[in-house]
Design a protein around this motif. Structure first.
Motif, mmCIF file in Angstrom:
data_model
loop_
_atom_site.group_PDB
_atom_site.id
_atom_site.type_symbol
_atom_site.label_atom_id
_atom_site.label_comp_id
_atom_site.label_asym_id
_atom_site.label_seq_id
_atom_site.Cartn_x
_atom_site.Cartn_y
_atom_site.Cartn_z
ATOM 1 N N HIS A 18 4.348 46.751 32.491
ATOM 2 C CA HIS A 18 5.589 45.536 32.789
ATOM 3 C C HIS A 18 6.708 46.308 32.595
ATOM 4 O O HIS A 18 8.453 46.396 32.343
ATOM 5 C CB HIS A 18 4.946 44.971 31.281
ATOM 6 N N GLU A 19 6.576 47.429 31.439
ATOM 7 C CA GLU A 19 7.797 48.369 30.865
ATOM 8 C C GLU A 19 8.025 48.723 32.512
ATOM 9 O O GLU A 19 9.574 49.615 32.327
ATOM 10 C CB GLU A 19 7.015 50.010 30.209
ATOM 11 N N GLN A 20 7.477 49.594 33.418
ATOM 12 C CA GLN A 20 7.868 50.462 34.095
ATOM 13 C C GLN A 20 8.768 49.586 35.033
ATOM 14 O O GLN A 20 9.504 49.807 35.863
ATOM 15 C CB GLN A 20 6.571 50.838 35.686
ATOM 16 N N GLY A 21 8.870 48.475 35.538
ATOM 17 C CA GLY A 21 9.278 47.539 36.476
ATOM 18 C C GLY A 21 10.495 46.700 35.224
ATOM 19 O O GLY A 21 11.239 45.677 36.618
ATOM 20 N N THR A 22 10.213 46.997 34.341
ATOM 21 C CA THR A 22 11.279 46.492 33.958
ATOM 22 C C THR A 22 12.866 47.417 33.107
ATOM 23 O O THR A 22 12.530 48.439 32.725
ATOM 24 C CB THR A 22 11.489 45.819 32.143
ATOM 25 N N GLN A 23 13.859 46.725 33.972
ATOM 26 C CA GLN A 23 15.009 47.847 33.975
ATOM 27 C C GLN A 23 16.238 47.018 33.289
ATOM 28 O O GLN A 23 16.722 46.178 33.804
ATOM 29 C CB GLN A 23 15.908 47.992 35.030
ATOM 30 N N LEU A 24 16.804 47.867 31.912
ATOM 31 C CA LEU A 24 17.916 47.064 31.554
ATOM 32 C C LEU A 24 18.819 47.666 31.218
ATOM 33 O O LEU A 24 19.031 48.618 32.101
ATOM 34 C CB LEU A 24 17.729 47.938 29.483
ATOM 35 N N ILE A 25 20.226 46.082 31.764
ATOM 36 C CA ILE A 25 21.123 46.615 32.819
ATOM 37 C C ILE A 25 22.791 45.985 31.635
ATOM 38 O O ILE A 25 22.570 45.849 30.578
ATOM 39 C CB ILE A 25 21.242 45.571 33.777
ATOM 40 N N ASN A 26 23.415 46.990 31.580
ATOM 41 C CA ASN A 26 24.123 47.537 30.725
ATOM 42 C C ASN A 26 25.922 47.884 30.769
ATOM 43 O O ASN A 26 25.685 49.224 31.542
ATOM 44 C CB ASN A 26 23.683 48.532 29.447
ATOM 45 N N THR A 27 26.541 46.866 31.987
ATOM 46 C CA THR A 27 27.806 47.915 32.885
ATOM 47 C C THR A 27 29.093 47.407 32.231
ATOM 48 O O THR A 27 28.967 46.027 31.235
ATOM 49 C CB THR A 27 27.453 47.720 34.248
ATOM 50 N N THR A 28 29.902 47.909 32.614
ATOM 51 C CA THR A 28 31.497 47.966 32.066
ATOM 52 C C THR A 28 32.208 48.077 32.906
ATOM 53 O O THR A 28 32.125 49.458 33.990
ATOM 54 C CB THR A 28 32.132 48.675 30.945
ATOM 55 N N SER A 29 32.868 46.831 33.745
ATOM 56 C CA SER A 29 34.084 46.844 34.645
ATOM 57 C C SER A 29 35.435 46.646 34.062
ATOM 58 O O SER A 29 36.023 45.294 33.450
ATOM 59 C CB SER A 29 33.449 45.958 35.693
ATOM 60 N N ASN A 30 36.507 47.821 34.473
ATOM 61 C CA ASN A 30 37.773 47.851 34.875
ATOM 62 C C ASN A 30 38.454 46.935 35.990
ATOM 63 O O ASN A 30 37.650 47.858 36.941
ATOM 64 C CB ASN A 30 37.803 48.778 33.802
ATOM 65 N N THR A 31 39.577 45.717 35.451
ATOM 66 C CA THR A 31 40.072 45.920 36.805
ATOM 67 C C THR A 31 41.182 45.652 36.474
ATOM 68 O O THR A 31 42.140 44.698 36.049
ATOM 69 C CB THR A 31 39.209 43.932 37.333
ATOM 70 N N VAL A 32 42.278 46.094 37.829
ATOM 71 C CA VAL A 32 43.895 45.647 37.524
ATOM 72 C C VAL A 32 43.728 45.145 39.064
ATOM 73 O O VAL A 32 44.156 45.524 39.412
ATOM 74 C CB VAL A 32 44.439 46.791 37.418
ATOM 75 N N GLY A 33 45.151 43.939 39.116
ATOM 76 C CA GLY A 33 45.806 43.364 39.835
ATOM 77 C C GLY A 33 47.199 43.068 39.819
ATOM 78 O O GLY A 33 48.054 43.207 38.894
ATOM 79 N N THR A 34 47.902 42.991 41.316
ATOM 80 C CA THR A 34 49.547 42.976 40.446
ATOM 81 C C THR A 34 49.806 41.628 41.966
ATOM 82 O O THR A 34 48.496 41.417 42.648
ATOM 83 C CB THR A 34 50.222 43.754 41.471
ATOM 84 N N GLY A 35 50.664 40.475 41.579
ATOM 85 C CA GLY A 35 51.255 39.234 41.943
ATOM 86 C C GLY A 35 52.344 39.528 42.314
ATOM 87 O O GLY A 35 53.404 39.668 41.270
ATOM 88 N N PHE A 36 53.019 38.622 43.099
ATOM 89 C CA PHE A 36 54.529 38.374 43.901
ATOM 90 C C PHE A 36 54.583 37.237 44.334
ATOM 91 O O PHE A 36 53.991 37.022 45.133
ATOM 92 C CB PHE A 36 54.632 39.666 44.711
ATOM 93 N N ASN A 37 55.572 36.596 43.369
ATOM 94 C CA ASN A 37 55.704 34.857 44.362
ATOM 95 C C ASN A 37 57.557 35.437 44.718
ATOM 96 O O ASN A 37 58.413 36.024 43.957
ATOM 97 C CB ASN A 37 55.233 34.597 42.899
ATOM 98 N N ALA A 38 58.065 35.030 45.469
ATOM 99 C CA ALA A 38 59.290 34.851 46.070
ATOM 100 C C ALA A 38 60.087 33.814 46.282
ATOM 101 O O ALA A 38 61.325 33.688 46.689
ATOM 102 C CB ALA A 38 58.994 35.249 47.937
ATOM 103 N N SER A 39 59.089 32.486 46.001
ATOM 104 C CA SER A 39 59.883 31.588 45.521
ATOM 105 C C SER A 39 60.009 30.362 44.267
ATOM 106 O O SER A 39 58.615 30.448 43.949
ATOM 107 C CB SER A 39 60.310 30.465 46.775
ATOM 108 N N PRO A 40 60.774 29.836 43.862
ATOM 109 C CA PRO A 40 61.830 29.851 44.588
ATOM 110 C C PRO A 40 63.113 31.246 43.632
ATOM 111 O O PRO A 40 63.677 31.582 44.417
ATOM 112 C CB PRO A 40 62.363 28.369 43.670
#
Length: 144
Positions: A18-40
């Motif tokens: 049981h212990e060998q087949g069990t993995q603890l997951i602990n992750t952190t992700s960072n995301t950055v994005g840009t957007g552009f709107n042309a109208s109006p």
């Protein structure tokens, strides 16, 4: 330790499998994005986010080798509290609230009794159980 079914000596305690087949997951992700709107009117935007993920991942064998579960007493108490809220209603809501309260109290009592009386013996049996890697047999073997 030899398997009583096939005689193989490639065995492991269930706790180790049981212990060998069990993995603890602990992750952190960072995301950055840009957007552009042309109208109006033209505009530009920038946004960022941080995501944290936690949990466990298990192999099928680790799930098979898992210890016996304990049952949560608090779940029944949550049902009791919801039943109390239903008592504020009228007619069928009050009757439903009483039924929920009775069900929640019974579930909490049952879980508490199971965890106190039956679970310790099941857990002790699990601690003495072994898995044969050759034939897949799970058996109880007391250590001397």
């Amino acid at each position: 330790m030899k398997c009583p079914q096939c005689g193989s000596d490639t065995t492991q305690r269930l706790q180790v499998v049981h212990e060998q087949g069990t993995q603890l997951i602990n992750t952190t992700s960072n995301t950055v994005g840009t957007g552009f709107n042309a109208s109006p009117l033209a505009s530009l935007g920038l946004a960022g986010a941080r995501t944290k993920t936690t949990g466990t991942a298990q192999s099928a064998m680790a799930q098979r080798a898992a210890p016996p579960p304990r049952y949560p007493v608090v779940a029944g108490l949550g049902v009791v509290l919801f039943g109390l809220l239903c008592l504020a209603g009228d007619g069928w809501a009050k009757l439903g609230g009483l039924a929920l309260m009775a069900t929640g109290l019974y579930a909490s009592h049952w879980a508490h009794a199971y965890n106190r009386e039956k679970w310790p013996a099941l857990y002790a049996r699990w601690e003495s159980s072994w898995l044969c890697s050759k034939c897949g047999c799970i058996y109880v073997q007391e250590l001397n």
